[in-house]
Design an enzyme around this catalytic site. Sequence first.
Site, PDB file in Angstrom:
ATOM      1  N   ASP A 203       0.815  -1.216   0.000  1.00  0.00           N
ATOM      2  CA  ASP A 203       0.000   0.000   0.000  1.00  0.00           C
ATOM      3  C   ASP A 203       0.851   1.269   0.000  1.00  0.00           C
ATOM      4  OD1 ASP A 203      -1.975   1.860   0.216  1.00  0.00           O
ATOM      5  OD2 ASP A 203      -2.620   1.287   2.232  1.00  0.00           O
TER       6      ASP A 203
ATOM      7  N   ASP B 251      -1.077   6.232  -6.849  1.00  0.00           N
ATOM      8  CA  ASP B 251      -1.421   5.177  -5.907  1.00  0.00           C
ATOM      9  C   ASP B 251      -1.320   3.819  -6.585  1.00  0.00           C
ATOM     10  OD1 ASP B 251      -2.408   4.027  -3.525  1.00  0.00           O
ATOM     11  OD2 ASP B 251      -4.435   3.999  -4.329  1.00  0.00           O
TER      12      ASP B 251
END
Length: 457
Positions: free
Chosen positions: A123, A333
């Site tokens: 992440d 991201d």
Amino acid sequence: MTRPIVPSLMASKRWLLLCLLLPLPFFAVPSITGRGIRLELTHVDARGSLAGADRVRRAAERSHRRVNGLLAAATAPSAPTLRSDDGGGGPVTAAAAVHASTATYLVDLAIGTPPLALTAVLDTGSDLIWTQCDAPCRRCFPQPAPLYAPARSATYANLSCGSKLCEALPSPRSSRCSAPEPGCAYYYSYGDGSSTDGVLATDAFTFSAAATVHGLAFGCGTDNLGGTDNSSGLVGMGRGPLSLVSQLGVTRFSYCFTPFNDTTTSSPLFLGSSARLSPAAKSTPFLLNPAGPRRSSYYYLSLEGITIGDTLLPIDPAVFQLTASGRGGIIIDSGTTFTALEERAFVVLARAVAARVARPLASGAHLGLSLCFAAPEGRAPDAVGVPRLVLHFDGADMELPRASVVVEDKVAGVACLGVVSARGMSVLGSMQQQNMHFLYDIERDLLSFEPAKCSDL
Ligand SMILES: *[C@@H]1O[C@H](CO)[C@@H](O)[C@H](O)[C@H]1NC(C)=O
Ligand SMILES: *[C@@H]1O[C@H](CO)[C@@H](O)[C@H](O)[C@H]1NC(C)=O
Ligand SMILES: *[C@@H]1O[C@H](CO)[C@@H](O)[C@H](O)[C@H]1NC(C)=O
């Protein structure tokens, strides 16, 4: 590109200083990463059984959930509100609704001595490294591998409440150190409703046969909500002190995502000196969120405009800018599949694409995408001609190949724009990053990129 980014330089100096002050095990870290580490990232769907339209629909659903999660985390009030101090009941608010973790890539590593295999979500939007922990576990979601147990690892150690990394936790120090046990309790919640609760500890992590790193701080989670695509925890790659990147002290890392429609080939991630691009790579600066360090886990970019075909779209550049209070902006991201554009920009882009594609509109409701076209009779959906798209970042134009813009449902004969609309912030997703090698230069606060065949790296 050469613009000085003073606050972040100062922050990294402070972090360097902090590293020098850390206890002994951390000194083992740089020598191991000197050679660099290569990891393989697996798309969550590669281990599942979804295909075609179902995969696209799930990716669209997850993208929306992920962006809402990122947004919730970025705009959350500073005071933690969900901490469970009831000794067993867990969070007492609306967090009872449990959502799956919505990141997209999994990484295989091992923890402890002897090493226990661990599949974790990677992440780039958060910092903490954590795994479900049998210490004992009060609440653990099902995971495919056996639970990690501190008692069975010879290298496990508790982190003290006064340690630097304990102080780097987002919640106020007082709530942790007043606990009856002297350890460093943490509670870390994600914007998608998942959370982990436990103590901060250190142990050895093995990333590949040749790379074991001692004394990495991680959350030993004994009360975990959410979960997860066959994973046992999460590896945070964000910009804060607790992330893997920060703890390793690497000055850069890179990854290259294989195409969305390829579920069998893994994507390489390079940590440290093995992360490099050619001199032809383009670079754009990372921005810091002006609202303070707590909101600066994200890798913010400066997007100045979008060109479709030969036309610069009439989008107010303010749509992509961070406000003084830390709202909005655009981040890169790894956990969001379809790029999410702030609604005001999305509408302009969708209109421009619709005006330039000479095909009838088709419903994409079954895919969760809002702009779709009917494929020409008897021909592959990729015959739908979508013009080239260029994202103009500060100092670097990113030209997106057609395969990064259009998603296809061959069975239904439709081709859709692989971009979704969002409110509150924009996110450059992994679909639009495919077959492009991205290097995060942490030392110089730059994102560099160049087209690449990721499966060949
Ligand atoms: C988890 O892994 C199993 C076996 O590897 C697989 O059958 C299942 O579909 C996976 N679940 C998800 C949600 O990916
Ligand atoms: C870590 O702390 C817990 C209490 O919080 C204690 O039970 C355990 O024995 C400690 N483990 C080690 C290795 O010191
Ligand atoms: C993925 O899409 C690209 C471009 O549309 C196509 O060339 C390729 O054959 C597809 N690969 C698979 C595995 O479907």
